[in-house]
Scaffold this active site. Sequence first.
Site, PDB file in Angstrom:
ATOM      1  N   SER A 181      20.104   5.425   0.449  1.00 29.07           N
ATOM      2  CA  SER A 181      21.070   5.551   0.923  1.00 29.07           C
ATOM      3  C   SER A 181      21.594   6.440   1.734  1.00 29.07           C
ATOM      4  O   SER A 181      23.116   6.628   2.194  1.00 29.07           O
ATOM      5  CB  SER A 181      21.142   6.825  -0.700  1.00 29.07           C
ATOM      6  OG  SER A 181      20.251   7.886  -0.760  1.00 29.07           O
ATOM      7  N   CYS A 182      20.926   6.376   2.824  1.00 30.14           N
ATOM      8  CA  CYS A 182      21.448   6.773   4.297  1.00 30.14           C
ATOM      9  C   CYS A 182      22.000   5.777   5.169  1.00 30.14           C
ATOM     10  O   CYS A 182      22.443   6.903   5.698  1.00 30.14           O
ATOM     11  CB  CYS A 182      20.028   7.499   5.473  1.00 30.14           C
ATOM     12  SG  CYS A 182      19.299   6.690   5.430  1.00 30.14           S
ATOM     13  N   LEU A 218      13.011   8.686  -3.176  1.00 29.92           N
ATOM     14  CA  LEU A 218      12.674   8.309  -3.731  1.00 29.92           C
ATOM     15  C   LEU A 218      11.622   9.312  -4.048  1.00 29.92           C
ATOM     16  O   LEU A 218      10.920  10.342  -2.448  1.00 29.92           O
ATOM     17  CB  LEU A 218      12.319   6.967  -3.370  1.00 29.92           C
ATOM     18  CG  LEU A 218      12.501   5.750  -3.343  1.00 29.92           C
ATOM     19  CD1 LEU A 218      12.144   4.881  -2.928  1.00 29.92           C
ATOM     20  CD2 LEU A 218      13.351   5.295  -4.979  1.00 29.92           C
ATOM     21  N   TRP A 275      12.734  23.991   4.265  1.00 28.64           N
ATOM     22  CA  TRP A 275      13.126  24.095   5.852  1.00 28.64           C
ATOM     23  C   TRP A 275      15.007  23.993   5.126  1.00 28.64           C
ATOM     24  O   TRP A 275      15.379  23.723   3.978  1.00 28.64           O
ATOM     25  CB  TRP A 275      12.824  22.697   5.699  1.00 28.64           C
ATOM     26  CG  TRP A 275      11.799  22.332   5.933  1.00 28.64           C
ATOM     27  CD1 TRP A 275      10.692  23.537   6.251  1.00 28.64           C
ATOM     28  CD2 TRP A 275      11.065  21.421   6.805  1.00 28.64           C
ATOM     29  NE1 TRP A 275       9.324  22.748   6.580  1.00 28.64           N
ATOM     30  CE2 TRP A 275       9.959  22.015   6.645  1.00 28.64           C
ATOM     31  CE3 TRP A 275      11.470  20.333   6.308  1.00 28.64           C
ATOM     32  CZ2 TRP A 275       8.671  20.448   7.365  1.00 28.64           C
ATOM     33  CZ3 TRP A 275      10.775  18.913   6.844  1.00 28.64           C
ATOM     34  CH2 TRP A 275       9.426  19.566   7.406  1.00 28.64           C
ATOM     35  N   LYS A 301      18.395  -0.672   8.984  1.00 24.48           N
ATOM     36  CA  LYS A 301      18.169  -0.080   6.820  1.00 24.48           C
ATOM     37  C   LYS A 301      19.622  -1.304   7.347  1.00 24.48           C
ATOM     38  O   LYS A 301      19.556  -2.738   6.619  1.00 24.48           O
ATOM     39  CB  LYS A 301      18.555   0.547   6.779  1.00 24.48           C
ATOM     40  CG  LYS A 301      16.719   0.958   6.513  1.00 24.48           C
ATOM     41  CD  LYS A 301      15.770   0.010   5.238  1.00 24.48           C
ATOM     42  CE  LYS A 301      13.894   0.112   5.582  1.00 24.48           C
ATOM     43  NZ  LYS A 301      13.609  -0.469   4.912  1.00 24.48           N
ATOM     44  N   ARG A 345       0.917  -0.697   0.508  1.00 26.46           N
ATOM     45  CA  ARG A 345       0.183   0.022   0.073  1.00 26.46           C
ATOM     46  C   ARG A 345       0.418   1.036   0.483  1.00 26.46           C
ATOM     47  O   ARG A 345       0.473   2.509  -0.061  1.00 26.46           O
ATOM     48  CB  ARG A 345      -0.585   0.309   1.143  1.00 26.46           C
ATOM     49  CG  ARG A 345      -1.921  -1.156   0.830  1.00 26.46           C
ATOM     50  CD  ARG A 345      -3.075  -0.247   2.142  1.00 26.46           C
ATOM     51  NE  ARG A 345      -4.196  -1.540   2.059  1.00 26.46           N
ATOM     52  CZ  ARG A 345      -5.426  -1.005   3.144  1.00 26.46           C
ATOM     53  NH1 ARG A 345      -4.893  -1.410   4.296  1.00 26.46           N
ATOM     54  NH2 ARG A 345      -6.272  -1.886   3.313  1.00 26.46           N
ATOM     55  N   GLY A 346       2.283   1.207   0.109  1.00 26.94           N
ATOM     56  CA  GLY A 346       2.797   1.896   0.200  1.00 26.94           C
ATOM     57  C   GLY A 346       3.266   2.846  -1.164  1.00 26.94           C
ATOM     58  O   GLY A 346       3.142   1.945  -1.841  1.00 26.94           O
ATOM     59  N   ARG A 356      20.406  16.934  -3.261  1.00 30.24           N
ATOM     60  CA  ARG A 356      19.569  15.136  -3.267  1.00 30.24           C
ATOM     61  C   ARG A 356      19.942  14.598  -4.736  1.00 30.24           C
ATOM     62  O   ARG A 356      19.354  15.367  -5.552  1.00 30.24           O
ATOM     63  CB  ARG A 356      18.753  15.563  -2.460  1.00 30.24           C
ATOM     64  CG  ARG A 356      18.565  15.727  -1.091  1.00 30.24           C
ATOM     65  CD  ARG A 356      19.120  14.704  -0.550  1.00 30.24           C
ATOM     66  NE  ARG A 356      18.897  14.742   0.995  1.00 30.24           N
ATOM     67  CZ  ARG A 356      19.915  15.362   1.616  1.00 30.24           C
ATOM     68  NH1 ARG A 356      20.874  16.117   1.287  1.00 30.24           N
ATOM     69  NH2 ARG A 356      19.747  16.223   3.088  1.00 30.24           N
ATOM     70  N   VAL A 384       6.133   2.182  -3.170  1.00 33.06           N
ATOM     71  CA  VAL A 384       7.021   1.488  -3.470  1.00 33.06           C
ATOM     72  C   VAL A 384       6.465   0.541  -3.705  1.00 33.06           C
ATOM     73  O   VAL A 384       6.244  -0.088  -5.061  1.00 33.06           O
ATOM     74  CB  VAL A 384       8.507   1.273  -3.162  1.00 33.06           C
ATOM     75  CG1 VAL A 384       8.917   0.513  -3.621  1.00 33.06           C
ATOM     76  CG2 VAL A 384       9.109   2.609  -2.356  1.00 33.06           C
ATOM     77  N   GLY A 385       5.750  -0.266  -2.707  1.00 33.64           N
ATOM     78  CA  GLY A 385       4.616  -1.219  -3.267  1.00 33.64           C
ATOM     79  C   GLY A 385       4.080  -1.029  -3.972  1.00 33.64           C
ATOM     80  O   GLY A 385       3.842  -2.620  -4.937  1.00 33.64           O
TER      81      GLY A 385
HETATM   82  O1  GFB Z   1      13.062  14.329   1.991  1.00 36.70           O
HETATM   83  P1  GFB Z   1      14.111  14.835   2.888  1.00 36.70           P
HETATM   84  O2  GFB Z   1      13.205  15.089   4.243  1.00 36.70           O
HETATM   85  O3  GFB Z   1      15.463  13.929   3.766  1.00 36.70           O
HETATM   86  O4  GFB Z   1      14.624  16.455   2.613  1.00 36.70           O
HETATM   87  P2  GFB Z   1      17.038  14.121   3.228  1.00 36.70           P
HETATM   88  C1  GFB Z   1      15.611  16.507   1.943  1.00 36.70           C
HETATM   89  C2  GFB Z   1      16.453  17.822   2.255  1.00 36.70           C
HETATM   90  O5  GFB Z   1      15.045  18.684   1.554  1.00 36.70           O
HETATM   91  C3  GFB Z   1      16.897  18.308   3.735  1.00 36.70           C
HETATM   92  C4  GFB Z   1      14.450  20.124   2.602  1.00 36.70           C
HETATM   93  O6  GFB Z   1      17.774  19.452   2.904  1.00 36.70           O
HETATM   94  C5  GFB Z   1      15.345  19.146   3.562  1.00 36.70           C
HETATM   95  O7  GFB Z   1      16.004  20.631   4.466  1.00 36.70           O
HETATM   96  N1  GFB Z   1      13.380  20.499   2.839  1.00 36.70           N
HETATM   97  C6  GFB Z   1      13.117  21.821   2.817  1.00 36.70           C
HETATM   98  C7  GFB Z   1      12.405  19.918   2.996  1.00 36.70           C
HETATM   99  N2  GFB Z   1      11.660  21.668   2.279  1.00 36.70           N
HETATM  100  C8  GFB Z   1      11.603  20.604   2.853  1.00 36.70           C
HETATM  101  C9  GFB Z   1      10.672  20.318   3.554  1.00 36.70           C
HETATM  102  O8  GFB Z   1       8.707  20.846   3.466  1.00 36.70           O
HETATM  103  N3  GFB Z   1      10.507  19.179   4.194  1.00 36.70           N
HETATM  104  C10 GFB Z   1      10.961  18.025   3.652  1.00 36.70           C
HETATM  105  N4  GFB Z   1      10.858  16.768   4.050  1.00 36.70           N
HETATM  106  N5  GFB Z   1      12.298  18.754   3.598  1.00 36.70           N
HETATM  107  C11 GFB Z   1      15.593  11.686   4.429  1.00 36.70           C
HETATM  108  C12 GFB Z   1      15.829  10.317   5.878  1.00 36.70           C
HETATM  109  O9  GFB Z   1      16.527  12.159   4.584  1.00 36.70           O
HETATM  110  O10 GFB Z   1      15.871  11.120   3.153  1.00 36.70           O
HETATM  111  C13 GFB Z   1      15.168   9.296   5.595  1.00 36.70           C
HETATM  112  O11 GFB Z   1      15.227  11.218   7.036  1.00 36.70           O
HETATM  113  C14 GFB Z   1      15.420   8.999   3.986  1.00 36.70           C
HETATM  114  O12 GFB Z   1      15.531   8.395   7.133  1.00 36.70           O
HETATM  115  C15 GFB Z   1      15.193   9.306   3.646  1.00 36.70           C
HETATM  116  O13 GFB Z   1      16.627   8.080   3.657  1.00 36.70           O
HETATM  117  C16 GFB Z   1      15.461   8.906   1.592  1.00 36.70           C
HETATM  118  O14 GFB Z   1      17.270  12.879   2.341  1.00 36.70           O
HETATM  119  O15 GFB Z   1      17.452  14.280   4.046  1.00 36.70           O
END
Ligand code: GFB
Length: 320
Positions: free
Chosen positions: A119-120, A177, A213, A151, A23-24, A220, A26-27
Amino acid sequence: MQSTPPQGPLVSIPTPIFVAGHRGMVGRAVVRALQARGYGNILTRSRESLDLLDAGAANDFFARHQPKTVILCAARVGGIHANRSFPTEFMRDNLLIALNVIEAARKHGVTRLLNLGSSCIYPRDAPQPLREDALLTGPLEPTNEAYALAKIAALKLCTYVRRQYGLCYHSAMPTNLYGTGDNYHPEHSHVIPGLLRRFHEAKVSGADSVTIWGTGTPRREFLHADDLAAALLHLLETESPPDVVNIGTGKDIPIRELATLIAETVGFQGRILTNPHMPDGTPRKCLDTGKITALGWSPRIPLKIGLKKTYADFLLESGR
Ligand code: GFB
């Protein structure tokens, strides 16, 4: 140091195939991809009918339904803020799901298991692009250490089962993703769904700015879930894949540039501000995709197109 067994010819995936976590985002993509390739006998269970945090329930399910292949997509996932706020739950749930599924699979005759990582798992300061052999060479990024450790444990468990029991249990490490069926929660989501929502709401309300943020400088790499699903099937159809294979595009962009692309996608024309009080996380996270490329797979969905598709999904899901 992990070994890289020979690639071998393409084979068909043994059935029944259990897609854990169907249901996610990726799934769901994996089930669509399997069906599109003509696979039948796909087993799925909702969280309400099978709680994978419960070892007994997982064991009973495998004993009764005897899957031959498992694609382990079930996980507690979230963006940087969710990971930082709930490390206990991220570690606990991901450890339990992996342990319960991998152990039940091993005991009940699953010959092939593909485990999904992230990738984390690689050290925060590992050389970029991140190679699979960077694993466990340095400290992790603190905002997602709990998730990463769970993981890493799952990945290692697969490696040990493969080595000790001769079963082909292996792992894929996807980059960040996004895609259809993502989680658009304003705080707990990843950056793409979070910003699609924030920019959309700003456009609708007529706001003149949107705040993202962090500083906007981290880089990324983004992969669409349908591309990931195609890569997972390709790995499963490879007779003897390496224990760990990165899945990504090999290209990354600064978050600030991503925000501009999202503003264009949504049609928001105001200013983009940053909020350095929110975390940046790791400065850069871009995968070396040499292994999956050598196995004959590459991504097909460019970021701009993927963002358009995801925005359409957001509008549909939220009934806007
Ligand atoms: O996607 P995100 O939460 O994943 O954040 P991470 C990526 C970058 O986007 C960070 C910035 O530098 C955030 O500060 N960002 C800017 C935002 N605005 C926003 C916003 O509104 N929401 C979010 N979420 N970010 C996650 C890991 O890290 O990546 C998990 O915490 C997992 O464990 C996942 O590995 C793939 O790449 O930082």
